[in-house]
Design a protein around this motif. Structure first.
Motif, PDB file in Angstrom:
ATOM      1  N   VAL A 143       0.848  -1.200   0.000  1.00  0.00           N
ATOM      2  CA  VAL A 143       0.000   0.000   0.000  1.00  0.00           C
ATOM      3  C   VAL A 143       0.881   1.246   0.000  1.00  0.00           C
ATOM      4  O   VAL A 143       2.050   1.202   0.376  1.00  0.00           O
ATOM      5  CB  VAL A 143      -0.961   0.032   1.209  1.00  0.00           C
ATOM      6  CG1 VAL A 143      -1.939  -1.134   1.152  1.00  0.00           C
ATOM      7  CG2 VAL A 143      -0.213   0.041   2.516  1.00  0.00           C
ATOM      8  N   ALA A 144       0.295   2.338  -0.407  1.00  0.00           N
ATOM      9  CA  ALA A 144       1.015   3.614  -0.418  1.00  0.00           C
ATOM     10  C   ALA A 144       1.326   4.037   1.017  1.00  0.00           C
ATOM     11  O   ALA A 144       0.601   3.683   1.947  1.00  0.00           O
ATOM     12  CB  ALA A 144       0.166   4.680  -1.110  1.00  0.00           C
ATOM     13  N   PRO A 145       2.398   4.787   1.204  1.00  0.00           N
ATOM     14  CA  PRO A 145       2.722   5.266   2.560  1.00  0.00           C
ATOM     15  C   PRO A 145       1.666   6.243   3.072  1.00  0.00           C
ATOM     16  O   PRO A 145       0.871   6.789   2.308  1.00  0.00           O
ATOM     17  CB  PRO A 145       4.084   5.940   2.386  1.00  0.00           C
ATOM     18  CG  PRO A 145       4.265   6.158   0.939  1.00  0.00           C
ATOM     19  CD  PRO A 145       3.361   5.210   0.209  1.00  0.00           C
ATOM     20  N   SER A 154      -0.069   9.486   4.069  1.00  0.00           N
ATOM     21  CA  SER A 154       0.042  10.879   3.626  1.00  0.00           C
ATOM     22  C   SER A 154       0.043  11.798   4.849  1.00  0.00           C
ATOM     23  O   SER A 154      -0.278  11.387   5.969  1.00  0.00           O
ATOM     24  CB  SER A 154      -1.137  11.246   2.720  1.00  0.00           C
ATOM     25  OG  SER A 154      -2.326  11.317   3.485  1.00  0.00           O
ATOM     26  N   GLN A 163      -8.002   5.239   2.945  1.00  0.00           N
ATOM     27  CA  GLN A 163      -6.793   5.600   2.216  1.00  0.00           C
ATOM     28  C   GLN A 163      -6.013   4.384   1.720  1.00  0.00           C
ATOM     29  O   GLN A 163      -4.975   4.531   1.077  1.00  0.00           O
ATOM     30  CB  GLN A 163      -5.893   6.464   3.098  1.00  0.00           C
ATOM     31  CG  GLN A 163      -6.558   7.738   3.576  1.00  0.00           C
ATOM     32  CD  GLN A 163      -7.011   8.613   2.423  1.00  0.00           C
ATOM     33  OE1 GLN A 163      -6.199   9.074   1.628  1.00  0.00           O
ATOM     34  NE2 GLN A 163      -8.321   8.819   2.316  1.00  0.00           N
ATOM     35  N   GLU A 210      -4.122  -1.658  -5.163  1.00  0.00           N
ATOM     36  CA  GLU A 210      -3.428  -1.360  -6.420  1.00  0.00           C
ATOM     37  C   GLU A 210      -3.409  -2.596  -7.305  1.00  0.00           C
ATOM     38  O   GLU A 210      -3.446  -3.723  -6.804  1.00  0.00           O
ATOM     39  CB  GLU A 210      -1.998  -0.897  -6.126  1.00  0.00           C
ATOM     40  CG  GLU A 210      -1.904   0.358  -5.280  1.00  0.00           C
ATOM     41  CD  GLU A 210      -2.463   1.600  -5.967  1.00  0.00           C
ATOM     42  OE1 GLU A 210      -2.546   1.627  -7.204  1.00  0.00           O
ATOM     43  OE2 GLU A 210      -2.804   2.551  -5.247  1.00  0.00           O
TER      44      GLU A 210
END
Length: 107
Positions: A61-63, A65, A88, A92
């Motif tokens: 997953v994205a870090p 924010s 969040q 992906e």
């Protein structure tokens, strides 16, 4: 199709097939997963979709924010190193599974 596994505070697990691009929060709400309140509907403004991300899922997953980081400080169950807002967490393309642990309370 990728899966999201939700682990309840009592250890009960439920896996849901989700489309790439779906969020952990919207998938939970759409499938009546208890413990995900999602008062703001996914705008990262309420921390009522707080989850603890399983260690194996952190790499896919994205870090966090800056906005999410600030909002996590107001999570009702207490922030941990692996705390995330499920709104969040996006599935992906290529991700096979995300595992999240739902805290004991959101409000």
């Amino acid at each position: 199709m990728p899966q999201i596994t939700y682990v309840q505070p009592d250890g009960a697990r439920r896996s849901i097939a989700a489309a790439p691009g779906a969020t952990v929060m919207l998938t939970a709400v759409s499938n009546n997963i208890p413990g995900i309140v999602a008062e703001c509907g996914g705008a990262a403004m309420c921390a009522t979709c707080h989850v603890y991300l399983d260690e194996a899922s952190q790499a896919v997953v994205a870090p966090v924010s800056e906005v999410e980081n600030e909002m996590l400080d107001s999570a009702a169950s207490g922030r941990r190193e692996n705390s995330r807002l499920s709104c969040q967490l996006v599935l992906e393309p290529g991700v096979e599974e995300i595992v999240v642990h739902i805290p004991s309370h959101q409000v």
